[in-house]
Each structure stands twice: as structure tokens, then as C-alpha cells.
Enzyme design. Sequence first.
Site, mmCIF file in Angstrom:
data_model
loop_
_atom_site.group_PDB
_atom_site.id
_atom_site.type_symbol
_atom_site.label_atom_id
_atom_site.label_comp_id
_atom_site.label_asym_id
_atom_site.label_seq_id
_atom_site.Cartn_x
_atom_site.Cartn_y
_atom_site.Cartn_z
ATOM 1 N N LYS A 285 2.847 10.358 -0.148
ATOM 2 C CA LYS A 285 2.089 10.817 1.026
ATOM 3 C C LYS A 285 2.871 11.742 1.954
ATOM 4 O O LYS A 285 2.656 11.739 3.168
ATOM 5 C CB LYS A 285 1.525 9.609 1.779
ATOM 6 C CG LYS A 285 0.681 8.705 0.860
ATOM 7 C CD LYS A 285 -0.083 7.635 1.569
ATOM 8 C CE LYS A 285 -1.486 8.063 1.900
ATOM 9 N NZ LYS A 285 -2.396 6.942 2.172
ATOM 10 N N GLY B 216 -0.207 14.303 -2.623
ATOM 11 C CA GLY B 216 -1.657 14.150 -2.703
ATOM 12 C C GLY B 216 -1.949 12.997 -3.648
ATOM 13 O O GLY B 216 -1.071 12.595 -4.415
ATOM 14 N N ASP C 240 0.804 -1.227 0.000
ATOM 15 C CA ASP C 240 0.000 0.000 0.000
ATOM 16 C C ASP C 240 0.836 1.276 0.000
ATOM 17 O O ASP C 240 0.442 2.298 0.566
ATOM 18 C CB ASP C 240 -0.959 0.015 1.207
ATOM 19 C CG ASP C 240 -1.832 -1.221 1.235
ATOM 20 O OD1 ASP C 240 -2.264 -1.640 0.152
ATOM 21 O OD2 ASP C 240 -2.074 -1.758 2.323
ATOM 22 N N ALA D 287 -4.365 -7.639 -4.068
ATOM 23 C CA ALA D 287 -3.878 -6.265 -4.232
ATOM 24 C C ALA D 287 -5.037 -5.280 -4.157
ATOM 25 O O ALA D 287 -6.174 -5.614 -4.489
ATOM 26 C CB ALA D 287 -3.186 -6.109 -5.581
ATOM 27 N N HIS E 156 -4.923 -1.439 -5.458
ATOM 28 C CA HIS E 156 -4.120 -0.324 -5.975
ATOM 29 C C HIS E 156 -5.055 0.823 -6.350
ATOM 30 O O HIS E 156 -5.905 0.668 -7.225
ATOM 31 C CB HIS E 156 -3.303 -0.768 -7.188
ATOM 32 C CG HIS E 156 -2.268 -1.805 -6.854
ATOM 33 N ND1 HIS E 156 -1.437 -2.360 -7.789
ATOM 34 C CD2 HIS E 156 -1.919 -2.356 -5.675
ATOM 35 C CE1 HIS E 156 -0.633 -3.236 -7.197
ATOM 36 N NE2 HIS E 156 -0.908 -3.257 -5.912
HETATM 37 P P1 GDP Z 1 -0.835 0.524 -3.493
HETATM 38 O O1 GDP Z 1 -1.478 -0.742 -3.030
HETATM 39 O O2 GDP Z 1 0.640 0.511 -3.296
HETATM 40 O O3 GDP Z 1 -1.205 0.900 -4.889
HETATM 41 O O4 GDP Z 1 -1.404 1.680 -2.551
HETATM 42 P P2 GDP Z 1 -2.936 1.860 -2.044
HETATM 43 O O5 GDP Z 1 -3.746 2.360 -3.156
HETATM 44 O O6 GDP Z 1 -3.385 0.632 -1.342
HETATM 45 O O7 GDP Z 1 -2.735 2.924 -0.900
HETATM 46 C C1 GDP Z 1 -2.279 4.206 -1.161
HETATM 47 C C2 GDP Z 1 -3.369 5.209 -0.738
HETATM 48 O O8 GDP Z 1 -2.797 6.487 -0.592
HETATM 49 C C3 GDP Z 1 -4.478 5.391 -1.755
HETATM 50 O O9 GDP Z 1 -5.666 5.701 -1.062
HETATM 51 C C4 GDP Z 1 -4.009 6.584 -2.579
HETATM 52 O O10 GDP Z 1 -5.072 7.311 -3.188
HETATM 53 C C5 GDP Z 1 -3.366 7.417 -1.503
HETATM 54 N N1 GDP Z 1 -2.236 8.236 -1.955
HETATM 55 C C6 GDP Z 1 -1.256 7.916 -2.844
HETATM 56 N N2 GDP Z 1 -0.344 8.892 -2.903
HETATM 57 C C7 GDP Z 1 -0.756 9.854 -2.018
HETATM 58 C C8 GDP Z 1 -0.202 11.103 -1.616
HETATM 59 O O11 GDP Z 1 0.847 11.533 -2.033
HETATM 60 N N3 GDP Z 1 -0.904 11.789 -0.660
HETATM 61 C C9 GDP Z 1 -2.083 11.340 -0.127
HETATM 62 N N4 GDP Z 1 -2.678 12.089 0.789
HETATM 63 N N5 GDP Z 1 -2.614 10.169 -0.508
HETATM 64 C C10 GDP Z 1 -1.960 9.437 -1.428
HETATM 65 P P1 IMO Z 2 -1.130 -4.101 -2.233
HETATM 66 O O1 IMO Z 2 -0.673 -4.652 -3.569
HETATM 67 C C1 IMO Z 2 -1.333 -4.725 2.027
HETATM 68 C C2 IMO Z 2 -1.088 -8.900 3.356
HETATM 69 C C3 IMO Z 2 -2.209 -9.529 4.135
HETATM 70 C C4 IMO Z 2 -1.458 -10.611 4.906
HETATM 71 C C5 IMO Z 2 -0.379 -11.047 3.930
HETATM 72 C C6 IMO Z 2 -0.714 -12.294 3.134
HETATM 73 O O2 IMO Z 2 -2.351 -3.257 -2.333
HETATM 74 O O3 IMO Z 2 0.005 -3.453 -1.523
HETATM 75 P P2 IMO Z 2 -2.384 -12.902 1.192
HETATM 76 O O4 IMO Z 2 -3.838 -12.636 1.007
HETATM 77 O O5 IMO Z 2 -1.502 -12.324 0.135
HETATM 78 O O6 IMO Z 2 -2.086 -14.356 1.411
HETATM 79 O O7 IMO Z 2 -2.004 -12.168 2.589
HETATM 80 O O8 IMO Z 2 -0.173 -9.946 3.049
HETATM 81 N N1 IMO Z 2 -1.506 -8.303 2.069
HETATM 82 C C7 IMO Z 2 -1.529 -6.996 1.802
HETATM 83 N N2 IMO Z 2 -1.284 -5.940 2.601
HETATM 84 N N3 IMO Z 2 -1.554 -4.522 0.719
HETATM 85 C C8 IMO Z 2 -1.729 -5.562 -0.130
HETATM 86 O O9 IMO Z 2 -1.677 -5.414 -1.448
HETATM 87 C C9 IMO Z 2 -1.802 -6.872 0.424
HETATM 88 N N4 IMO Z 2 -1.958 -8.121 -0.088
HETATM 89 C C10 IMO Z 2 -1.785 -8.977 0.928
HETATM 90 O O10 IMO Z 2 -2.794 -8.572 4.997
HETATM 91 O O11 IMO Z 2 -0.810 -10.095 6.032
HETATM 92 MG MG MG Z 3 -2.918 -1.421 -1.732
#
Ligand code: GDP
Ligand code: IMO
Ligand code: MG
Length: 426
Positions: free
Chosen positions: A334, A417, A16, A42, A44
Amino acid sequence: MGSYNVNAVVGLQWGDEGKGRVVDYLAKDADIVIRYQGGDNAGHTVINDKGKFGLHIIPSGVFNPETMNIVSAGTAVNFDRMHEELEGIKNASGLVIDNLFIDERAHIIMPYHMALDGAEESKRSDKAKIGTTKRGIGPCYTDKAARIGIRAADILDEETLRARLSAILPKKNRDLEYYGLKTVELEDLMALAAKWRAEFGDKIIDTVPVVRDAVESGKKILLEGQLGIMRDNDWGIYPYTTSSNPTAAGGCNGAGIPPRAITKVVGVAKAYSTSVGGGPYMTELFDETGDKLREIGGEFGVTTGRPRRCGWFDAVAADYACYMNGVTDVALTKLDVLDTFETIKVCVGYMINGEYYTNLPETRLQDVAKPIYEEYEGWMEDTTKCRTWESLPEKAKKYILALEEKMNTHITYISVGPERDQLIVR
Ligand code: GDP
Ligand code: IMO
Ligand code: MG
């Protein structure tokens, strides 16, 4: 052979980090985006001119119609979820995605994988809980390693599929019975596969010729990692890991890219840190500072909605992550979330059983490690409108440069952001 142009985007923390938004940004001029491991575990987030999307199995490059998107051999695919996701995008934005392909070698998540994921997790003690997303990822990769997996190619060929499932199902049904779960019927699975074949059959291809041609002709390829290195099955906090390799090396393997073709590895890290699920997380904050990070950062899982554990930036773990991935550029995300923190801490080492460590130890020692922090003065200014390095507050620059030095790399992108344009390229 021309020069290569293969960029990997990988998570440097526990997942994340903001990989989706970085891939969306870099995909603006990419020829191919490849999701190389993991499945719909995932989450994203992509926010662009088409809207806000939480992508699970679909690569974050789908919003550029010129880009070919591949779910490659290293992934675990749930076709029902892929269907739901495509429908969700269509309903929200009117976009019909037709630039998505699945490699024949990708493994298929079957209903019994999801059932077993939940059942296995429920048998684990509180301390041993991995906190899986219950998407069937672990059981699917288990079958892959045991050579009893079902691959996309099998879905295309009814006879092969029937033969494989007939051989596998007695074992799967024994496992399901052991957990007191409903067993599965061959014909039900055959019907499900027929539905998948009808919808996705012409999207299941051998991606090697097209990827090879793109690699060798210097086309721009983006490898999109899922999760982060701390959940890598070899180099993360095993057994609290996912069952694949989110690292750049995992990208070579999962996408079918020769290691020497990788030209750039963008490591994505938050300016603080979060983790979802079980396992050690040394800089976790259990106080109101952690709550404040969660609240301002909106730290709730995209896939499961769970509150994320929040803490300070761990520079020791990030340095390890940069080394392991061969990171050439960091995207620090962030930064704006820290705008109202008077003091910001960075972990620079750990005390473990009375000894000072400046390297990341194995899981067992992480469990008992106490982080040692350096403190930085917060900038206490809004950064969300900054678009250049120069316009950032001096104290923010000082913090970023300190992280850069500790990670031994270059911070090229800084996001302030979630919107596509809230990004500084340095
Ligand atoms: P990923 O799994 O690595 O793609 O990340 P996620 O989407 O799970 O989590 C990132 C979160 O942070 C999302 O809600 C994005 O919209 C938010 N985000 C990403 N970059 C920024 C940033 O620079 N600032 C803020 N405030 N939010 C961000
Ligand atoms: P993105 O791609 C955060 C965590 C789960 C658990 C461990 C194994 O958005 O970063 P799984 O279902 O893969 O067998 O779970 O990994 N986990 C994540 N945590 N972001 C994710 O995906 C995740 N995908 C799995 O919480 O601890
Ligand atoms: Mg994520």
C-alpha cells in the site's frame, strides 16, 4: 534429504497487512499452501484474473489448481462458513475448488463457541473490549487448551463424537445459561456434524505424510499466517489478542513443519498502519490525516466491515516483529496510499512515564506511551504504475530505505496497488 523450500508469510503489524495478496502472488508456483492458525476471523483479499475475493478460512493459494491447500492442525474451522465461502467463490467465478484439505487435528468451531464469543465480549467493559470478530475463535481455542475441544477427526467418527459431546455439553450449557443464552441439544449437534461429514468427510485427512514428503523432497510450501504479531497471544498486546500464534514459529507448530526447514520468512507490512479491535495502538491518528488514510486505503474490515483505526508506520514495533519472526524479506504494501501525503511520519521511539524507549514495551506501558516521530517529505506522485525500483520517485525510495534500515531487514516486495501485477520485486 534435499534442500528445503518452506516460505512463511506473516503479518508484521496488527493484521490486514495484505497477506492474502502476497500469498496469492507467491502461490503461483507453490506446491502446497497451508493456513496454520486462526479461523474465519481472517479476511484476506485476493484480486487476480479470476476476480476479487475476501477469503476467511480458505487459504489464498486455492486459485492455482496445481497447488494443494491445507487448513492445518493449528486452525479453528467453521464448516458452515467454509461451505458458504466455497459457494461464494463458485457463484462469483465459476471455480469449483477441489484442492482443499483439512487436517484431522484441526479444531472445530461449534455453534456454542460463537454464542459464547459474543456473550463474553458483551460482558466486558468498554476499556476491556477486545473487539473480537465474534466467530467463536477464543472459545474454540479455550476448549482446545482445556482438552474439551472437538476436532475434525471426531466428526468422522460418530461414536467418538457422541461420547465427547455428551461429556462436554453439560458444561457448555451451564455457560450458555449463565449468559441467558439458548442451550444446545446433543442430537442437533450430531445432525450438524453429519451434514459436515457428508460434505467434507473425504477432505479431512492426516496431512503429516504429504507435508513431510513435500518438506523432505524440497517442494515449495507456503505457510499463510492470519492476523499479525501484535495480536499474537504470547507476543502481542495481550489480552487484546487472538487466541493463537500468527508468528512464523506458530507456523511451524500449526502446520507441522520443523523449524529448521523454514527457508524464507516474508513479513508483510503496510507503508503506514491499521488496527481493528481494542487495545493500545500508539501511532493511531484521530485527526483528518487518519481519516484520509482510511478513505484512500479503503480501510474497512473484510470480515466485519468495521472501519479500521489508522496511523503512521511504527518502526519500533516493526523491528520487533522482524526479529520475532526471523523475517528474511519484507513485503511493503500500500505504498500508493501515501502518494498524496505532503509529510509522512515514522515512529522511532516512545516516551513512557518521562523515559525514552526504543524497544517495544509490554501492553500496560503501550497504553500510556507517546510516539516520537521522524518526518519524511512525501513524493506527491502517482506510484500505481511503477513496476521497477528505478521507476519509483526518489522520495519514495528514500522512505522505503529508511524503513528498511530501521527494521534491519530487506524490503524485497513493494506493492503499489491491490492487483496481482501491482508489485515491484527488488
Ligand atoms: P490481509 O488480511 O493481510 O490479507 O489484508 P486485507 O485483505 O484484510 O487488507 C488489505 C487490503 O488492502 C485489501 O483490500 C487489499 O486489496 C488492499 N491492498 C493490498 N495491497 C495493496 C496495495 O499495494 N495498494 C492498495 N491501494 N491496496 C492494497
Ligand atoms: P486478518 O487475517 C484484523 C482482531 C479482532 C480483535 C482480536 C481478536 O485479515 O489480518 P478474534 O476474533 O480473533 O478473537 O479477535 O483480533 N482480529 C483481526 N483484526 N484482521 C484480522 O484478520 C483479524 N482477526 C481478528 O478485531 O481485536
Ligand atoms: Mg484482513
